[in-house]
Design a protein around this motif. Structure first.
Motif, mmCIF file in Angstrom:
data_model
loop_
_atom_site.group_PDB
_atom_site.id
_atom_site.type_symbol
_atom_site.label_atom_id
_atom_site.label_comp_id
_atom_site.label_asym_id
_atom_site.label_seq_id
_atom_site.Cartn_x
_atom_site.Cartn_y
_atom_site.Cartn_z
ATOM 1 N N UNK A 226 1.255 -22.663 3.388
ATOM 2 C CA UNK A 226 0.776 -23.784 2.702
ATOM 3 C C UNK A 226 1.476 -25.024 3.241
ATOM 4 N N UNK A 227 0.744 -25.875 4.383
ATOM 5 C CA UNK A 227 1.305 -27.106 4.932
ATOM 6 C C UNK A 227 1.323 -28.080 3.677
ATOM 7 N N UNK A 228 2.143 -29.128 3.640
ATOM 8 C CA UNK A 228 2.031 -30.126 2.746
ATOM 9 C C UNK A 228 0.772 -30.713 2.319
ATOM 10 N N UNK A 229 0.313 -30.423 0.994
ATOM 11 C CA UNK A 229 -0.817 -30.921 0.529
ATOM 12 C C UNK A 229 -0.564 -32.452 -0.294
ATOM 13 N N UNK A 230 -1.407 -33.340 -0.086
ATOM 14 C CA UNK A 230 -1.030 -34.701 -0.234
ATOM 15 C C UNK A 230 -2.555 -35.168 -0.991
ATOM 16 N N UNK A 231 -2.256 -36.056 -2.354
ATOM 17 C CA UNK A 231 -3.228 -36.500 -2.862
ATOM 18 C C UNK A 231 -3.002 -38.012 -3.442
ATOM 19 N N UNK A 232 -3.982 -38.797 -2.840
ATOM 20 C CA UNK A 232 -3.760 -40.328 -3.407
ATOM 21 C C UNK A 232 -4.976 -40.605 -4.149
ATOM 22 N N UNK A 233 -4.507 -41.490 -5.232
ATOM 23 C CA UNK A 233 -5.688 -41.884 -6.098
ATOM 24 C C UNK A 233 -5.376 -43.389 -6.470
ATOM 25 N N UNK A 234 -6.642 -44.070 -6.719
ATOM 26 C CA UNK A 234 -6.535 -45.651 -6.851
ATOM 27 C C UNK A 234 -7.882 -45.857 -7.921
ATOM 28 N N UNK A 235 -7.645 -46.319 -8.946
ATOM 29 C CA UNK A 235 -8.760 -46.866 -9.803
ATOM 30 C C UNK A 235 -8.268 -48.509 -10.203
ATOM 31 N N UNK B 159 -12.464 -47.031 -6.971
ATOM 32 C CA UNK B 159 -12.290 -45.654 -7.404
ATOM 33 C C UNK B 159 -12.143 -44.933 -6.096
ATOM 34 N N UNK B 160 -10.762 -44.695 -5.546
ATOM 35 C CA UNK B 160 -10.768 -43.782 -4.464
ATOM 36 C C UNK B 160 -9.804 -42.444 -4.588
ATOM 37 N N UNK B 161 -10.125 -41.622 -3.850
ATOM 38 C CA UNK B 161 -9.194 -40.498 -3.916
ATOM 39 C C UNK B 161 -9.262 -39.578 -2.497
ATOM 40 N N UNK B 162 -8.244 -39.406 -2.049
ATOM 41 C CA UNK B 162 -7.902 -38.951 -0.713
ATOM 42 C C UNK B 162 -6.949 -37.920 -0.706
#
Length: 360
Positions: free
Chosen positions: A223-232, A239-242
């Motif tokens: 499992x390589x590093x998983x990233x989650x970015x959120x902006x609201x 409303x962004x999700x990456x």
């Protein structure tokens, strides 16, 4: 079956005058066919101060719980400690596979339901499976909430991140729910008053650890590093999700460069989903991209799959439109590829989805 003895002495009807002393001892307490006989609880409340202890010790479970609290409707203060010196989960009938765990938990709370600060730490985390022992670094989490700020922080060996907002958790949740309804076809001309100047951001990472891949998810090979970015920021219609997962290998199956990008306003939604390569047994799927662009319920969608030489194996586009309560889907005539060969489709093709019927 339950068998116990209780000694109780109490007085007072209001919190300020409440006084009680209670001692509870179980001679029999069955849960999942395990008898927790000997479990003891002691509680003492006086002058709005509460002290509670719970203790238990036998060959399969050994722990002490201590709770100290100042009971105040405006500003409650509480400190909780659980010293779990050992628990055999299999012998306690809590899981089928042999596993023993130990941890030291400390938690604190100060405030009330609308305005509070809370913290949680887990230390001395040990998991024993078969003859192997695994240690997990300390876990720290905190949550602060008020009418003007939300601050959630998590720091651990596996999950790390922070979520911040300039309003309360309750307002954030209700605003997200309202925003979602408008995205799904509600009246985009009406703005929720809670949207004013609302600003939320979040960033989280997940990394692999021996305690995850060897204990809790044994088929997880990589499992390589998983990233989650959120902006609201609804006042700016943001409303962004990456989400990015560079590499995952599970049970012999592998997927690389998985991603999901969401960018939504109250009236439009853009979604991109895909991966570079996925394999499972004899099946190999190369670069795959799904794109969806909607505006007030109408728009386009496309799905493209390529081979190892980056040539189109599959491509189709959809035109999406709304007529009243009905949704019309039409395969685009511009490009249709099936099994690496171009296809033609009649211009009259159409799928009509009504609330209670789908017609081709």
């Amino acid at each position: 079956p339950i068998s116990l003895t209780l000694d109780f002495d109490g007085s007072g009807k209001e919190l300020e005058t409440l006084a009680l002393n209670a001692k509870l001892n179980f001679q029999q307490l069955l849960f999942r066919d395990y008898d927790y006989k000997g479990l003891a609880l002691n509680a003492d409340v006086k002058n709005k101060n509460a002290d509670v202890t719970i203790s238990f010790s036998d060959e399969n479970l050994d722990f002490d719980l201590t709770l100290k609290a100042l009971l105040d409707s405006v500003n409650t203060v509480a400190d909780l400690t659980i010293d779990l010196r050992g628990a055999d989960l299999k012998d306690l009938n809590l899981q089928a596979n042999p596993m023993k765990v130990a941890t030291l938990l400390n938690a604190s709370f100060e405030g009330n339901a609308e305005d509070f600060n809370s913290k949680l730490t887990l230390k001395k985390n040990i998991v024993v499976q078969q003859d192997d022992s695994f240690r997990l670094d300390s876990v720290f989490a905190s949550l602060s909430n008020s009418n003007t700020a939300t601050d959630l922080r998590i720091n651990s060996e596996v999950l790390n991140g922070r979520l911040t907002g300039n309003t309360s958790i309750q307002t954030l949740i209700s605003s997200l729910q309202s925003y979602q309804k408008q995205m799904m076809g509600g009246d985009s001309t009406k703005t929720d008053t809670t949207y004013k100047d609302l600003d939320m951001e979040a960033s989280f990472t997940i990394v692999n650890s021996p305690i995850i891949s060897e204990v809790f998810v044994p088929q997880l090979e990589r499992l390589d590093t998983v990233t989650l970015q959120l902006a609201f920021k609804p006042s700016e219609e943001i409303l962004r999700a990456d989400l990015k997962a560079p590499g995952i290998v599970y049970g012999g199956s592998e997927i690389s460069q998985l991603f999901l990008d969401l960018d939504a306003t109250r009236s439009s939604t853009d979604v991109q989903f895909g991966f570079d390569h996925a394999s499972s047994g004899p099946v190999d799927v190369y670069a795959t991209r799904l794109n969806v662009n909607l505006n007030s319920g109408s728009g386009t969608a496309s799905l493209n799959i390529k081979d190892a030489q980056e040539q189109d194996v599959f491509y189709t586009g959809l035109d999406i439109s709304k007529i009243g309560q009905s949704t019309l889907l039409k395969v685009s005539l511009e490009k249709l590829i099936l099994n690496s060969k171009p296809w033609n489709i009649p211009e009259s093709n159409q799928i009509r989805i009504d609330p209670d019927l789908t017609r081709f």
